[in-house]
Design a protein around this motif. Structure first.
Motif, mmCIF file in Angstrom:
data_model
loop_
_atom_site.group_PDB
_atom_site.id
_atom_site.type_symbol
_atom_site.label_atom_id
_atom_site.label_comp_id
_atom_site.label_asym_id
_atom_site.label_seq_id
_atom_site.Cartn_x
_atom_site.Cartn_y
_atom_site.Cartn_z
ATOM 1 N N VAL A 54 1.156 -14.430 -4.508
ATOM 2 C CA VAL A 54 0.998 -13.340 -4.134
ATOM 3 C C VAL A 54 0.034 -13.140 -3.456
ATOM 4 O O VAL A 54 -0.759 -14.385 -3.162
ATOM 5 C CB VAL A 54 0.108 -12.767 -5.789
ATOM 6 C CG1 VAL A 54 -0.683 -11.258 -5.534
ATOM 7 C CG2 VAL A 54 2.013 -11.698 -6.558
ATOM 8 N N HIS A 55 -0.388 -12.371 -2.255
ATOM 9 C CA HIS A 55 -1.419 -12.168 -1.211
ATOM 10 C C HIS A 55 -2.660 -12.187 -1.977
ATOM 11 O O HIS A 55 -3.199 -11.430 -2.368
ATOM 12 C CB HIS A 55 -1.128 -11.553 -0.293
ATOM 13 C CG HIS A 55 -1.951 -11.335 0.673
ATOM 14 N ND1 HIS A 55 -3.262 -11.288 0.772
ATOM 15 C CD2 HIS A 55 -1.365 -11.056 2.181
ATOM 16 C CE1 HIS A 55 -3.826 -11.390 1.837
ATOM 17 N NE2 HIS A 55 -2.410 -11.386 2.947
ATOM 18 N N LYS A 56 -3.408 -13.208 -1.516
ATOM 19 C CA LYS A 56 -5.026 -12.856 -2.108
ATOM 20 C C LYS A 56 -5.746 -12.132 -2.343
ATOM 21 O O LYS A 56 -6.593 -10.910 -3.876
ATOM 22 C CB LYS A 56 -6.090 -14.548 -1.653
ATOM 23 C CG LYS A 56 -5.439 -15.066 -2.302
ATOM 24 C CD LYS A 56 -6.527 -16.934 -2.906
ATOM 25 C CE LYS A 56 -5.748 -17.521 -3.896
ATOM 26 N NZ LYS A 56 -4.862 -18.523 -3.202
ATOM 27 N N GLU A 57 -5.938 -11.442 -0.998
ATOM 28 C CA GLU A 57 -6.546 -10.519 -0.290
ATOM 29 C C GLU A 57 -6.074 -8.945 -1.020
ATOM 30 O O GLU A 57 -6.333 -7.818 -1.286
ATOM 31 C CB GLU A 57 -6.515 -10.142 0.762
ATOM 32 C CG GLU A 57 -8.543 -10.829 1.061
ATOM 33 C CD GLU A 57 -7.893 -12.337 1.962
ATOM 34 O OE1 GLU A 57 -7.006 -12.505 2.446
ATOM 35 O OE2 GLU A 57 -8.411 -13.263 0.685
ATOM 36 N N ASN A 58 -4.531 -9.137 -1.148
ATOM 37 C CA ASN A 58 -3.469 -7.221 -0.931
ATOM 38 C C ASN A 58 -2.769 -7.697 -1.983
ATOM 39 O O ASN A 58 -1.043 -8.770 -2.189
ATOM 40 C CB ASN A 58 -2.960 -7.287 0.268
ATOM 41 C CG ASN A 58 -1.991 -5.669 -0.264
ATOM 42 O OD1 ASN A 58 -2.390 -5.699 -1.310
ATOM 43 N ND2 ASN A 58 -1.644 -5.969 1.028
ATOM 44 N N PRO A 59 -3.337 -7.793 -3.352
ATOM 45 C CA PRO A 59 -2.307 -8.453 -4.358
ATOM 46 C C PRO A 59 -0.719 -7.514 -4.904
ATOM 47 O O PRO A 59 -0.165 -7.822 -5.920
ATOM 48 C CB PRO A 59 -3.544 -8.277 -5.931
ATOM 49 C CG PRO A 59 -4.634 -7.195 -5.308
ATOM 50 C CD PRO A 59 -4.048 -7.455 -3.902
ATOM 51 N N LYS A 60 -0.342 -6.714 -4.565
ATOM 52 C CA LYS A 60 0.573 -5.800 -4.033
ATOM 53 C C LYS A 60 1.924 -6.512 -2.397
ATOM 54 O O LYS A 60 2.594 -5.441 -2.502
ATOM 55 C CB LYS A 60 0.227 -4.335 -4.414
ATOM 56 C CG LYS A 60 -0.759 -4.236 -5.005
ATOM 57 C CD LYS A 60 0.183 -3.845 -6.129
ATOM 58 C CE LYS A 60 -0.280 -3.298 -7.698
ATOM 59 N NZ LYS A 60 0.979 -3.885 -9.128
ATOM 60 N N GLU A 61 1.221 -7.533 -2.282
ATOM 61 C CA GLU A 61 1.889 -8.140 -1.826
ATOM 62 C C GLU A 61 2.149 -9.464 -1.350
ATOM 63 O O GLU A 61 1.556 -10.147 -2.427
ATOM 64 C CB GLU A 61 1.604 -8.012 -0.456
ATOM 65 C CG GLU A 61 1.730 -8.222 1.383
ATOM 66 C CD GLU A 61 1.496 -7.761 2.330
ATOM 67 O OE1 GLU A 61 2.226 -7.406 3.167
ATOM 68 O OE2 GLU A 61 0.806 -8.989 2.198
ATOM 69 N N LYS A 125 -0.994 -12.182 -15.844
ATOM 70 C CA LYS A 125 -0.601 -12.288 -14.223
ATOM 71 C C LYS A 125 0.164 -12.703 -13.726
ATOM 72 O O LYS A 125 0.069 -13.865 -13.133
ATOM 73 C CB LYS A 125 -2.454 -12.408 -13.313
ATOM 74 C CG LYS A 125 -3.186 -11.440 -14.015
ATOM 75 C CD LYS A 125 -4.445 -11.134 -13.159
ATOM 76 C CE LYS A 125 -5.444 -10.188 -12.617
ATOM 77 N NZ LYS A 125 -6.733 -10.117 -12.569
ATOM 78 N N VAL A 127 1.636 -15.072 -10.453
ATOM 79 C CA VAL A 127 1.167 -15.171 -8.866
ATOM 80 C C VAL A 127 2.157 -16.159 -8.235
ATOM 81 O O VAL A 127 1.709 -15.937 -7.350
ATOM 82 C CB VAL A 127 -0.507 -17.139 -9.852
ATOM 83 C CG1 VAL A 127 -1.421 -16.478 -10.399
ATOM 84 C CG2 VAL A 127 0.817 -17.803 -10.013
#
Ligand code: SME
Length: 159
Positions: A54-61, A125, A127
């Motif tokens: 999961v992208h750290k800055e964009n958690p929907k990617e 969550k 990850v």
């Protein structure tokens, strides 16, 4: 031994090797790389094995992490897209025995016939996830699913 018992015996021995990798001195990326390589090399019906994180800055990617197998165009996958994106959105394992029957599917190669995606959860969550492609139709059984879920539980300790 029956095929099911053989598969279980293989998975049991793999679990030990994976525990050894996880408790070793390498960093997280190296550990995920070693696990991808081990799974692809030891399990005959696993033809591409990799991690999406999961992208750290964009958690929907999702962003492609370490993998073993042919390079893929799908380096970033939004939640909801393809099997990986759907598994991430729903935080559920997706076991697809025949990808030709799927409408929301991102193809990496025409050789791929089936896919299993297992989320890696940390404190409820997501990850990342473990993604496996196979060139066979219907190769996955509940033994694969429970083995891969166990591995993802162990891997979640890295996050
Ligand atoms: N088939 C996946 C895309 C990733 S590749 O399998 C490496 C999907 O539908 O999400």
């Amino acid at each position: 031994m029956t095929p099911t018992k053989l598969k279980k015996a293989l998975f049991d021995s793999m679990e030990e090797s994976i525990n050894n990798i996880l408790s070793g001195p390498s960093n997280t990326e190296e550990k995920l790389q070693k696990i991808s390589t081990l799974l692809k090399e030891k399990i005959p019906h696993y033809h591409w094995v990799g991690f999406y994180l999961v992208h750290k800055e964009n958690p929907k990617e999702l962003v492609l992490g370490p993998f073993k197998g042919d390079p893929t165009d799908h380096v970033r996958i939004p939640f909801g897209r393809g099997i990986c994106g759907q598994a991430a959105e729903r935080k559920e394992t997706f076991m697809i025995q025949d990808v030709s029957k799927e409408t929301n599917y991102l193809s990496c190669s025409p050789e791929v016939k089936s896919e299993i995606v297992v989320p890696i959860m940390k404190d409820d969550k997501i990850v990342g996830e473990l993604d496996i492609d196979s060139h066979d139709i219907s190769p996955f059984t509940e033994e694969d699913e429970s083995f891969l879920k166990k591995i993802c539980d162990l891997i979640s300790g890295l996050f």
